[in-house]
Design an enzyme around this catalytic site. Structure first.
Site, mmCIF file in Angstrom:
data_model
loop_
_atom_site.group_PDB
_atom_site.id
_atom_site.type_symbol
_atom_site.label_atom_id
_atom_site.label_comp_id
_atom_site.label_asym_id
_atom_site.label_seq_id
_atom_site.Cartn_x
_atom_site.Cartn_y
_atom_site.Cartn_z
ATOM 1 N N GLY A 198 0.892 -1.225 0.026
ATOM 2 C CA GLY A 198 -0.063 0.046 0.041
ATOM 3 C C GLY A 198 0.767 1.227 0.019
ATOM 4 C CB SER A 199 -0.119 4.918 0.634
ATOM 5 O OG SER A 199 -0.732 4.609 1.765
ATOM 6 C CD GLU A 229 7.036 -5.888 -1.726
ATOM 7 O OE1 GLU A 229 7.205 -4.908 -2.850
ATOM 8 O OE2 GLU A 229 7.905 -6.642 -1.482
ATOM 9 C CB CYS A 240 3.183 0.015 -7.103
ATOM 10 S SG CYS A 240 3.279 -1.658 -7.482
HETATM 11 P P1 NAD Z 1 -3.515 2.257 1.272
HETATM 12 O O1 NAD Z 1 -2.150 2.534 1.957
HETATM 13 O O2 NAD Z 1 -4.352 3.167 1.263
HETATM 14 O O3 NAD Z 1 -4.124 0.966 1.650
HETATM 15 C C1 NAD Z 1 -3.597 -0.483 1.498
HETATM 16 C C2 NAD Z 1 -4.308 -1.320 2.694
HETATM 17 O O4 NAD Z 1 -4.011 -0.456 4.066
HETATM 18 C C3 NAD Z 1 -5.617 -1.433 2.423
HETATM 19 O O5 NAD Z 1 -5.887 -2.693 2.604
HETATM 20 C C4 NAD Z 1 -6.607 -0.503 3.292
HETATM 21 O O6 NAD Z 1 -7.762 -0.998 4.053
HETATM 22 C C5 NAD Z 1 -5.276 -0.175 4.689
HETATM 23 N N1 NAD Z 1 -5.405 0.865 5.318
HETATM 24 C C6 NAD Z 1 -5.539 2.065 4.755
HETATM 25 N N2 NAD Z 1 -5.367 2.995 5.480
HETATM 26 C C7 NAD Z 1 -5.120 2.587 6.878
HETATM 27 C C8 NAD Z 1 -5.166 2.855 8.114
HETATM 28 N N3 NAD Z 1 -5.076 4.168 8.659
HETATM 29 N N4 NAD Z 1 -4.699 1.990 9.140
HETATM 30 C C9 NAD Z 1 -4.687 0.671 8.714
HETATM 31 N N5 NAD Z 1 -4.944 -0.078 7.612
HETATM 32 C C10 NAD Z 1 -5.046 1.109 6.622
HETATM 33 O O7 NAD Z 1 -3.018 2.120 -0.454
HETATM 34 P P2 NAD Z 1 -3.836 1.959 -1.586
HETATM 35 O O8 NAD Z 1 -4.776 3.049 -2.051
HETATM 36 O O9 NAD Z 1 -4.575 0.542 -1.411
HETATM 37 O O10 NAD Z 1 -2.584 1.579 -2.704
HETATM 38 C C11 NAD Z 1 -2.064 2.499 -3.154
HETATM 39 C C12 NAD Z 1 -0.508 2.598 -2.899
HETATM 40 O O11 NAD Z 1 0.155 1.389 -2.828
HETATM 41 C C13 NAD Z 1 0.218 3.319 -3.940
HETATM 42 O O12 NAD Z 1 1.198 4.234 -3.173
HETATM 43 C C14 NAD Z 1 1.182 2.333 -4.686
HETATM 44 O O13 NAD Z 1 2.494 2.514 -5.222
HETATM 45 C C15 NAD Z 1 1.526 1.210 -3.556
HETATM 46 N N6 NAD Z 1 1.205 0.007 -4.148
HETATM 47 C C16 NAD Z 1 2.538 -0.601 -3.796
HETATM 48 C C17 NAD Z 1 2.901 -1.717 -4.280
HETATM 49 C C18 NAD Z 1 4.152 -2.678 -4.228
HETATM 50 O O14 NAD Z 1 3.871 -3.755 -4.570
HETATM 51 N N7 NAD Z 1 5.269 -2.099 -3.780
HETATM 52 C C19 NAD Z 1 1.814 -2.217 -5.365
HETATM 53 C C20 NAD Z 1 0.640 -1.807 -5.407
HETATM 54 C C21 NAD Z 1 0.364 -0.398 -4.721
#
Ligand code: NAD
Length: 456
Positions: A187-188, A209, A243
């Protein structure tokens, strides 16, 4: 759901030692493959509802990779889990030394929405191959795919071994309070920090990741036609919601004009539309509005149109961009491609290095000196020379970030390692015991040790 009880049940199951059996792991992977295959239609329908992702896209950049991951794991799991002998040093003679992987135990996997199946199930495959139990929390933002995974996994696996827990921030916050033997998050970067903090409370090993702004360098010596073709595909795949998508272009000023011409032509010919299933929607209104606000109309050289009802944003190219522009502040994660030109490669590299370490970097060039220079001077997770995105499809290449783009890696054996602990063992027979390490610590013994040390 009572998460404490859920984790206790997974701990108990892990302690039964069932997952230590390689045969058991292979069976579970075969079962997972079968379940995915049997439910492909359901999976295609769910992802189409979430953001109009087509069967072609879903098969090629999600299911295809999952089937490959499963097959690779089943084929190699014996070799990956075998005891590896290493040399024993002189002072320990006679002994044998070896390293044996063991599963870490219970694992929590948190997925992102942009490749919802691949980013949730690929880590789960690695965790299963390595002999762990799994609690999988897919992203609630791609709700239909989250529901689909929950329905097919929870109907076919026992909760104490592999289960999907659905939910958003509230549920994830609760899940993060528990103690696991491994956490794996995609995620982010900002959420990654929350996960890292939660993991630190229990000293849980964690793989992150994350994302970042991945540059694509275009030098004077590249094959412009091939460069543009490979770049456009990697950028507008999934409408830029990838990503490792090239986030922005750094192009040699001397070829900028030609580059833009070929680029515009290539995008126009690619015909990105929902009607022909070549394109996907922006995942939700929040991201749609964020992206539309990043379009500086005065700098658009291609595209720029959007439709909020359809959450459609046309592939958009912006030129005359500088590193100080708004669009250069955060990861774009959408179909907007800013172009920055350079006259001095050292200055361009220095600017890229002022930013956080990116997840990927792409270098399009036939100039070996420039290729080596960019590759060695910039720190980044992984990438391609003369292509974009495709490094993710080779599971012999560990996939992961560095610095703000993540820590740890997976895919292929790297995934197995990520979910394993490597036990180092020295094994000695009883028949020989050189007594010089035991008291009394005499001068004679010390001299003997020093002498031996000096000759080996
Ligand atoms: P996100 O961080 O918003 O969410 C990811 C996960 O975290 C979700 O399951 C969500 O429910 C959970 N989450 C969100 N906020 C939270 C909080 N405050 N507390 C606990 N859990 C929480 O990310 P996203 O919008 O789903 O994905 C986009 C980001 O992910 C981009 O930055 C992208 O580059 C990155 N990404 C990285 C990879 C990689 O393999 N490195 C792959 C895909 C996406």
């Amino acid at each position: 759901m009572n998460f404490e009880l859920l984790i206790q049940s997974q701990q108990t199951f892990f302690n039964s030692n069932k997952t230590k059996d390689i045969g058991f792991r292979k069976q579970q992977l075969e079962k997972l493959k079968h379940i995915i295959r049997q439910n492909e239609t359901l999976l295609y329908e769910a992802i189409y509802k979430d953001f109009k992702k087509s069967e072609f896209d879903t098969y090629t950049n999600e299911l295809f990779l999952l089937y490959s991951d499963i097959n690779t794991a089943i084929k190699n799991i014996d070799a990956w889990s075998a005891k590896k002998s290493v040399k024993t040093n002189f002072f320990n003679f006679p002994a044998s030394s070896y390293i044996i992987p063991e599963p870490l135990g219970t694992s929590l996997i948190i997925g992102a929405w942009n490749y919802p199946y691949q980013l949730s199930l690929a880590p789960a495959i690695a965790a299963i191959a390595a002999g762990n139990t799994v609690i999988l929390k897919p992203s609630e933002i791609a709700l239909n795919t989250s529901n689909a995974m929950a329905s097919i996994i929870n109907a076919n696996f026992s909760t104490e071994y592999f289960t999907v827990v659905e939910g958003g921030v509230a549920e994830t916050t609760e899940l993060l309070k528990q103690k696991y033997d491994k956490m794996f998050f995609t995620g982010s970067t900002s959420t990654g920090k929350i996960v890292y903090e939660a993991a630190a409370k229990h000293l849980t090993p964690v793989t992150l990741e994350l994302g970042g702004k991945s540059p694509a360098f275009i030098t004077k010596d590249c094959n412009l036609k091939q460069t543009v073709k490979r770049l456009v595909w990697g950028k507008f795949l999934n409408a830029g919601q990838t990503c490792i998508a090239p986030d922005y272009i750094v192009v040699d000023k001397r070829i900028e004009e030609d580059f833009i011409k070929v680029l515009k032509d290539c995008i126009a010919k690619s015909d990105y539309s929902f009607a022909n299933n070549n394109y996907v929607q922006i995942i939700n209104d929040k991201h749609f509005n964020r992206l539309v606000n990043l379009i500086d109309k005065t700098k658009v050289v291609f595209g720029g149109s959007s439709n909020s009802a359809e959450r459609y944003i046309e592939p958009t190219v912006l030129s005359g961009i500088s590193f100080a522009d708004e669009i250069m502040k955060e990861e774009i994660f959408g179909p907007l491609l800013p172009i920055i030109s350079y006259t001095n490669i050292d200055d361009a590299i220095a600017e890229v290095k002022k930013k956080q370490k990116p997840l990927s970097c792409y270098i399009f060039t036939d100039d070996t000196k420039i290729k080596n220079k960019i590759r060695s001077e910039i720190s980044f997770g992984g990438g391609c020379i003369n292509d974009s995105v495709m490094h993710i499809s080779n599971d012999n290449l560990p996939f992961g970030g560095v610095g703000a783009s993540g820590m740890g890696s997976y895919h292929g054996e790297a995934g197995f390692k990520t979910f394993s602990h490597y036990k180092s063992i020295m094994e000695k027979p009883f028949w020989f015991e050189p007594n010089f390490k035991y008291p009394p610590y005499t001068k004679r013994k010390l001299n003997l040790i020093k002498k031996l040390k000096s000759i080996i």
